[in-house]
Design a protein around this motif. Sequence first.
Motif, mmCIF file in Angstrom:
data_model
loop_
_atom_site.group_PDB
_atom_site.id
_atom_site.type_symbol
_atom_site.label_atom_id
_atom_site.label_comp_id
_atom_site.label_asym_id
_atom_site.label_seq_id
_atom_site.Cartn_x
_atom_site.Cartn_y
_atom_site.Cartn_z
ATOM 1 N N GLY A 13 0.799 -1.277 0.034
ATOM 2 C CA GLY A 13 0.027 0.146 -0.048
ATOM 3 C C GLY A 13 0.893 1.261 -0.220
ATOM 4 O O GLY A 13 2.097 1.288 -0.024
ATOM 5 N N PRO A 14 0.491 2.325 0.015
ATOM 6 C CA PRO A 14 0.955 3.694 -0.122
ATOM 7 C C PRO A 14 1.839 4.067 1.015
ATOM 8 O O PRO A 14 3.030 4.475 0.754
ATOM 9 N N LEU A 15 1.655 3.706 2.500
ATOM 10 C CA LEU A 15 2.636 4.010 3.369
ATOM 11 C C LEU A 15 3.940 3.197 3.160
ATOM 12 O O LEU A 15 5.043 3.976 3.367
ATOM 13 N N PRO A 16 3.970 2.047 3.069
ATOM 14 C CA PRO A 16 5.476 1.476 2.953
ATOM 15 C C PRO A 16 6.184 1.987 1.698
ATOM 16 O O PRO A 16 7.289 1.897 1.776
ATOM 17 N N ILE A 17 5.304 2.180 0.684
ATOM 18 C CA ILE A 17 6.138 2.526 -0.469
ATOM 19 C C ILE A 17 6.646 3.989 -0.272
ATOM 20 O O ILE A 17 7.839 4.198 -0.784
ATOM 21 N N LEU A 18 5.810 4.912 0.277
ATOM 22 C CA LEU A 18 6.137 6.447 0.510
ATOM 23 C C LEU A 18 7.600 6.336 1.555
ATOM 24 O O LEU A 18 8.646 6.723 1.446
ATOM 25 N N ARG A 48 2.920 14.001 6.453
ATOM 26 C CA ARG A 48 3.100 13.382 7.850
ATOM 27 C C ARG A 48 4.375 12.562 8.077
ATOM 28 O O ARG A 48 4.581 12.684 9.220
ATOM 29 N N LEU A 49 5.000 12.184 7.051
ATOM 30 C CA LEU A 49 6.231 11.614 7.128
ATOM 31 C C LEU A 49 7.555 12.609 7.113
ATOM 32 O O LEU A 49 8.555 12.107 7.860
ATOM 33 N N ARG A 50 7.359 13.474 6.216
ATOM 34 C CA ARG A 50 8.395 14.589 6.245
ATOM 35 C C ARG A 50 8.065 15.928 5.985
ATOM 36 O O ARG A 50 7.455 16.350 5.025
ATOM 37 N N ALA A 51 8.433 16.809 7.121
ATOM 38 C CA ALA A 51 7.810 17.878 7.244
ATOM 39 C C ALA A 51 8.501 18.817 5.992
ATOM 40 O O ALA A 51 9.820 18.642 5.475
ATOM 41 N N GLY A 52 7.883 19.883 5.310
ATOM 42 C CA GLY A 52 8.302 20.604 4.158
ATOM 43 C C GLY A 52 8.657 19.669 3.126
ATOM 44 O O GLY A 52 9.576 20.239 2.206
ATOM 45 N N ILE A 53 7.949 18.808 2.731
ATOM 46 C CA ILE A 53 8.398 17.954 1.491
ATOM 47 C C ILE A 53 8.147 18.650 0.307
ATOM 48 O O ILE A 53 7.246 19.664 0.182
ATOM 49 N N ARG A 54 8.920 18.525 -0.695
ATOM 50 C CA ARG A 54 9.044 19.313 -1.953
ATOM 51 C C ARG A 54 7.691 18.576 -2.988
ATOM 52 O O ARG A 54 7.727 17.287 -3.227
ATOM 53 N N ILE A 55 6.964 19.471 -3.261
ATOM 54 C CA ILE A 55 5.833 19.051 -4.248
ATOM 55 C C ILE A 55 6.012 20.053 -5.656
ATOM 56 O O ILE A 55 6.249 21.112 -5.199
ATOM 57 N N PHE A 56 5.670 19.580 -6.694
ATOM 58 C CA PHE A 56 5.491 20.495 -7.858
ATOM 59 C C PHE A 56 4.427 20.164 -8.619
ATOM 60 O O PHE A 56 3.936 18.941 -8.611
ATOM 61 N N THR A 57 3.772 21.123 -9.315
ATOM 62 C CA THR A 57 2.840 20.930 -10.106
ATOM 63 C C THR A 57 2.774 21.525 -11.486
ATOM 64 O O THR A 57 3.619 22.593 -11.534
ATOM 65 N N ASP A 59 2.179 21.219 5.194
ATOM 66 C CA ASP A 59 3.385 21.768 5.548
ATOM 67 C C ASP A 59 4.504 21.256 4.381
ATOM 68 O O ASP A 59 5.059 20.128 4.532
ATOM 69 N N ILE A 60 4.402 22.072 3.130
ATOM 70 C CA ILE A 60 5.127 21.629 1.920
ATOM 71 C C ILE A 60 5.734 22.603 1.325
ATOM 72 O O ILE A 60 5.608 24.016 1.514
ATOM 73 N N ARG A 61 6.698 22.433 0.348
ATOM 74 C CA ARG A 61 7.314 23.292 -0.568
ATOM 75 C C ARG A 61 6.471 23.062 -1.918
ATOM 76 O O ARG A 61 6.960 22.100 -2.726
ATOM 77 N N LEU A 62 5.895 23.972 -2.233
ATOM 78 C CA LEU A 62 5.081 24.006 -3.621
ATOM 79 C C LEU A 62 5.658 24.670 -4.616
ATOM 80 O O LEU A 62 5.922 25.884 -4.632
ATOM 81 N N GLU A 63 6.043 24.114 -5.703
ATOM 82 C CA GLU A 63 6.506 24.664 -6.980
ATOM 83 C C GLU A 63 5.656 24.543 -8.109
ATOM 84 O O GLU A 63 5.133 23.465 -8.398
ATOM 85 N N ILE A 64 5.316 25.676 -8.745
ATOM 86 C CA ILE A 64 4.443 25.741 -10.022
ATOM 87 C C ILE A 64 5.388 26.012 -11.353
ATOM 88 O O ILE A 64 5.941 27.020 -11.332
ATOM 89 N N LEU A 65 5.388 25.040 -12.207
ATOM 90 C CA LEU A 65 6.060 24.861 -13.251
ATOM 91 C C LEU A 65 5.146 25.476 -14.600
ATOM 92 O O LEU A 65 4.023 25.214 -14.613
#
Length: 242
Positions: free
Chosen positions: A20-25, A53-62, A84-90
Motif C-alpha cells: 500500500g501507499p505508506l510502505p512505498i512512501l 505526515r512523514l516529512r515536514a516541508g516535503i517538496r511538491i511540484f505541479t 507543510d510543503i514546498r510547492l513549486e508551480i512549473l
Amino acid sequence: MKTQSPFDLSALQQTLKGKGPLPILKAALAHYENIAISFSGAEDVALIDMASRLRAGIRIFTLDTGRLHPETYQFIEKVRETFDIRLEILSPEAAPLQQMVNEKGLYSFLRDGHQECCAIRKVEPLRRQLQGLDAWLTGQRRDQNPTRAELAEVEIDVTFSGPGKTLVKFNPLANWSSSQVWDYIEAYQVPYNGLHERGFISIGCEPCTRPVRPNQHEREGRWWWEDGAKKECGLHAANLES
C-alpha cells in the motif's frame, strides 16, 4: 541521507510489490533525500497528505499548463495553505508555446491529437524539473487506465533518465482503487478539487477534460475525441510501454 544505488532496484521492487501507499512512501523517503511529489491537482492530494505526515516541508511540484480550470487553480492554492510543503508551480517555455499557438491556433489538438500540445505544456517543463532530482513520486494507479494495468510500485523512469543519470519513480498509489483514495480523502478530511462534485473524475486541462457519465471509465473524460489507447500525455507513456 544515503541515496539508493540503482543496482538495488530489483530487490526494492520485490520488497514493495503489492504494498500500500505508506510502505512505498516510507521506502522512497528513506532511500532518497532529493525527491519530490508530482501533484496534478486532483486526487494526488491524498498522497501529499500522507507524505507531509512523514516529512515536514516535503517538496511538491505541479504543472501549470496555462489551460487549467479556475477550480484547479483555486485548489492548488488551497493545498499550498493546508500542508507543510514546498510547492513549486512549473510553466511551459514561452517561445515554443507561442509558435505553436500562432501557427496552429488554440485548439490544434482537436485536429492533430494532443501529443504536441502536451509535449510543450507538460512534458518539457517536467523534464526540466526532473533533471534536478534523483527520484520522484506520482499518484498513478493501475485502475486509472488500461495502459497502466502493469504499473510497478517502483521503476526506473526510462522517459526522463539520461546518460549518466538514472531517475527512479515511485508510484505509492499503484495498488489502490479510486474508491480507496476517496475513502482516505473523506476519513482525513483532505481538501479536493471542487470539479469532482460536478462529475469530473480525471482532471486535466479545461479544453481537454469533461465530466463522465455513470458507469463510464474515468479516463473517458480526457481527450474524449481520441482512441482510448492513446490517452497518455507523455509524462508516463514510455514507462508504460516498456
